[in-house]
Design a protein around this motif. Sequence first.
Motif, PDB file in Angstrom:
ATOM      1  N   LYS A 184       7.165   3.754   3.174  1.00 32.31           N
ATOM      2  CA  LYS A 184       8.209   3.101   2.359  1.00 32.31           C
ATOM      3  C   LYS A 184       9.375   4.065   2.063  1.00 32.31           C
ATOM      4  O   LYS A 184      10.528   3.714   2.263  1.00 32.31           O
ATOM      5  N   SER A 185       9.039   5.294   1.635  1.00 31.53           N
ATOM      6  CA  SER A 185      10.106   6.238   1.275  1.00 31.53           C
ATOM      7  C   SER A 185      10.861   6.720   2.513  1.00 31.53           C
ATOM      8  O   SER A 185      12.075   6.951   2.458  1.00 31.53           O
ATOM      9  N   THR A 186      10.145   6.871   3.613  1.00 29.13           N
ATOM     10  CA  THR A 186      10.794   7.286   4.871  1.00 29.13           C
ATOM     11  C   THR A 186      11.810   6.215   5.287  1.00 29.13           C
ATOM     12  O   THR A 186      12.940   6.525   5.677  1.00 29.13           O
TER      13      THR A 186
ATOM     14  N   SER B  28      11.051  14.526   8.402  1.00 25.62           N
ATOM     15  CA  SER B  28      10.919  14.127   7.012  1.00 25.62           C
ATOM     16  C   SER B  28      10.353  15.286   6.187  1.00 25.62           C
ATOM     17  O   SER B  28      10.797  15.544   5.063  1.00 25.62           O
TER      18      SER B  28
ATOM     19  N   ILE C  81       9.664   0.116  13.485  1.00 25.37           N
ATOM     20  CA  ILE C  81       9.882   1.548  13.754  1.00 25.37           C
ATOM     21  C   ILE C  81       8.558   2.097  14.285  1.00 25.37           C
ATOM     22  O   ILE C  81       7.511   1.917  13.657  1.00 25.37           O
ATOM     23  N   PRO C  82       8.591   2.764  15.450  1.00 24.46           N
ATOM     24  CA  PRO C  82       7.339   3.305  15.992  1.00 24.46           C
ATOM     25  C   PRO C  82       6.853   4.523  15.213  1.00 24.46           C
ATOM     26  O   PRO C  82       7.578   5.096  14.401  1.00 24.46           O
ATOM     27  N   MET C  83       5.626   4.910  15.492  1.00 24.93           N
ATOM     28  CA  MET C  83       5.071   6.114  14.885  1.00 24.93           C
ATOM     29  C   MET C  83       5.438   7.289  15.800  1.00 24.93           C
ATOM     30  O   MET C  83       5.042   7.311  16.963  1.00 24.93           O
ATOM     31  N   LEU C  84       6.228   8.198  15.295  1.00 23.89           N
ATOM     32  CA  LEU C  84       6.680   9.319  16.122  1.00 23.89           C
ATOM     33  C   LEU C  84       6.538  10.629  15.359  1.00 23.89           C
ATOM     34  O   LEU C  84       6.883  10.699  14.170  1.00 23.89           O
TER      35      LEU C  84
ATOM     36  N   ASN D 289       6.414  -0.653  10.024  1.00 22.98           N
ATOM     37  CA  ASN D 289       6.528   0.780  10.304  1.00 22.98           C
ATOM     38  C   ASN D 289       5.283   1.255  11.046  1.00 22.98           C
ATOM     39  O   ASN D 289       4.218   0.645  10.940  1.00 22.98           O
TER      40      ASN D 289
ATOM     41  N   SER E 181       8.837  10.999  -3.506  1.00 23.12           N
ATOM     42  CA  SER E 181       8.987  11.896  -2.358  1.00 23.12           C
ATOM     43  C   SER E 181      10.413  11.971  -1.822  1.00 23.12           C
ATOM     44  O   SER E 181      10.696  12.717  -0.891  1.00 23.12           O
TER      45      SER E 181
ATOM     46  N   ILE F 260       9.607  11.848  13.511  1.00 32.76           N
ATOM     47  CA  ILE F 260       9.934  11.245  12.205  1.00 32.76           C
ATOM     48  C   ILE F 260       9.200  12.009  11.103  1.00 32.76           C
ATOM     49  O   ILE F 260       9.782  12.398  10.089  1.00 32.76           O
TER      50      ILE F 260
ATOM     51  N   LYS G 222       0.811  -1.212   0.000  1.00 31.00           N
ATOM     52  CA  LYS G 222       0.000   0.000   0.000  1.00 31.00           C
ATOM     53  C   LYS G 222       0.844   1.260   0.000  1.00 31.00           C
ATOM     54  O   LYS G 222       1.958   1.248   0.529  1.00 31.00           O
ATOM     55  N   GLY G 223       0.308   2.346  -0.530  1.00 29.89           N
ATOM     56  CA  GLY G 223       0.974   3.642  -0.423  1.00 29.89           C
ATOM     57  C   GLY G 223       0.754   4.216   0.973  1.00 29.89           C
ATOM     58  O   GLY G 223      -0.207   3.843   1.650  1.00 29.89           O
ATOM     59  N   GLY G 224       1.656   5.067   1.400  1.00 25.97           N
ATOM     60  CA  GLY G 224       1.457   5.785   2.660  1.00 25.97           C
ATOM     61  C   GLY G 224       1.871   5.029   3.916  1.00 25.97           C
ATOM     62  O   GLY G 224       1.652   5.502   5.025  1.00 25.97           O
ATOM     63  N   VAL G 225       2.502   3.859   3.749  1.00 26.96           N
ATOM     64  CA  VAL G 225       2.915   3.095   4.939  1.00 26.96           C
ATOM     65  C   VAL G 225       4.310   3.498   5.431  1.00 26.96           C
ATOM     66  O   VAL G 225       4.777   3.012   6.458  1.00 26.96           O
TER      67      VAL G 225
HETATM   68  P1  ADP Z   1       5.095   5.827   1.275  1.00 28.15           P
HETATM   69  O1  ADP Z   1       6.436   5.957   0.635  1.00 28.15           O
HETATM   70  O2  ADP Z   1       4.808   4.430   1.720  1.00 28.15           O
HETATM   71  O3  ADP Z   1       3.990   6.407   0.479  1.00 28.15           O
HETATM   72  P2  ADP Z   1       6.030   7.886   3.107  1.00 28.15           P
HETATM   73  O4  ADP Z   1       7.387   7.424   3.490  1.00 28.15           O
HETATM   74  O5  ADP Z   1       5.913   8.969   2.091  1.00 28.15           O
HETATM   75  O6  ADP Z   1       5.123   6.651   2.656  1.00 28.15           O
HETATM   76  O7  ADP Z   1       5.283   8.286   4.442  1.00 28.15           O
HETATM   77  C1  ADP Z   1       3.965   8.772   4.470  1.00 28.15           C
HETATM   78  C2  ADP Z   1       3.837   9.801   5.585  1.00 28.15           C
HETATM   79  O8  ADP Z   1       3.980   9.164   6.850  1.00 28.15           O
HETATM   80  C3  ADP Z   1       4.904  10.868   5.527  1.00 28.15           C
HETATM   81  O9  ADP Z   1       4.323  12.079   5.876  1.00 28.15           O
HETATM   82  C4  ADP Z   1       5.930  10.441   6.575  1.00 28.15           C
HETATM   83  O10 ADP Z   1       6.604  11.545   7.144  1.00 28.15           O
HETATM   84  C5  ADP Z   1       5.038   9.765   7.601  1.00 28.15           C
HETATM   85  N1  ADP Z   1       5.721   8.679   8.321  1.00 28.15           N
HETATM   86  C6  ADP Z   1       6.325   7.595   7.802  1.00 28.15           C
HETATM   87  N2  ADP Z   1       6.807   6.808   8.780  1.00 28.15           N
HETATM   88  C7  ADP Z   1       6.516   7.414   9.953  1.00 28.15           C
HETATM   89  C8  ADP Z   1       6.742   7.093  11.331  1.00 28.15           C
HETATM   90  N3  ADP Z   1       7.369   5.970  11.694  1.00 28.15           N
HETATM   91  N4  ADP Z   1       6.280   7.969  12.267  1.00 28.15           N
HETATM   92  C9  ADP Z   1       5.633   9.089  11.917  1.00 28.15           C
HETATM   93  N5  ADP Z   1       5.381   9.452  10.642  1.00 28.15           N
HETATM   94  C10 ADP Z   1       5.807   8.618   9.671  1.00 28.15           C
END
Ligand code: ADP
Length: 344
Positions: A103-105, A309, A299-302, A263, A132, A305, A98-101
């Motif tokens: 992946k790029s972070t 980013s 990796i926790p949600m913080l 994540n 991104s 992060i 899925k998108g938004g999980v």
């Molecule tokens: P994807 O590449 O899967 O679409 P992104 O890496 O662009 O996802 O992340 C989507 C959003 O979630 C971004 O705004 C990013 O900053 C945020 N995010 C990703 N991982 C975390 C995390 N562990 N804690 C808090 N925010 C996060």
Amino acid sequence: MKKEIEKALKNVILMNKKNIIESGFVKKIDLLNNKIVIYLILDNPAMHFKNELIKNIKNSIKSINILYTICFKIEMKSESSINIKPVIKNIIAIASGKGGVGKSTIATNIAVSLKEMGFHVGLLDADIYGPSIPLMFNIEKKNINTITHKNGIINPIISYGVKILSIGFFLKYGEAIVWRGPMVTKVLRQFIHETYWGELDFLIVDLPPGTGDIHLSILQEITLQGIVIVSTSQKIALSDVNRSVGMFRMKSIYVPIIGIIENMSFFFTKKEKEKYYFFGKNGVKNFSKKSNIFFLGEIPMLQEIRKYSDLGIPIVLKNDIIKNMFINITKNIINQINQLYIKN
Ligand code: ADP
């Protein structure tokens, strides 16, 4: 006997649909006592490619070879006068269902962690649906005019010590891309083969989310060492991951899965300071067991992060606790690659 071996080798077909004899990969075949020695000249340095090729060659001559052991002598094709051909030791793709999980972070912070560990690292943003990486490395204002070398060879942009190339550099801000598989493949081929990457220990490729035409093109174009999957524990995310796993394990494009990262696994509630499993607990761990995929870490949600980013600063450069989490995950990736390729 040599003739028979040559005939059998014609059954070893490459990605370009040609067999290894017509592709000029077989330099010579020697028969010594009880040994068959096959001399190969290859143009692809990736271990995965070599191992797969050797396996296919052994299979193809199994039927005619009763008494002989098979040995290989492998050399790499030498480059022409100007050596722009990159030497990339490991290409690893980061994928998600899925998108938004995140992946790029995760791709960003793994790339910077590898750099911090002393490796030469490149990051290729192939997420055509939402590139991104430029934003996460604070280089989103760069575009094709600032990066193209005058003889048409692309120069990656270096940020935080990582060499970066993004499909986003080729778009104006806010412009969407509607590309088809063959177009993406053409651009990616250029990104990999006509770019001054120099010597890289790792090239991390941020794949688009999901499965489809474009993925098949990318996976057929790039010889990957393996895939790292990123997911949350949410059921919907994991059901998409399941489809991706099916795709990576398809016989025609088989790519080893190095492992899975969870994540945004939990966040800390403010008052109680307790872990709160927003997307569900142990979803990714259970999935990894069921699907026989190595669990690389979580990796926790913080908020930090997300904040860094958005500021274009990889979190591993700002927070030592999170840095350690990423370094552990990165070490697990390296260990898993070593195990994958020693076993074969
Ligand atoms: P994807 O590449 O899967 O679409 P992104 O890496 O662009 O996802 O992340 C989507 C959003 O979630 C971004 O705004 C990013 O900053 C945020 N995010 C990703 N991982 C975390 C995390 N562990 N804690 C808090 N925010 C996060």
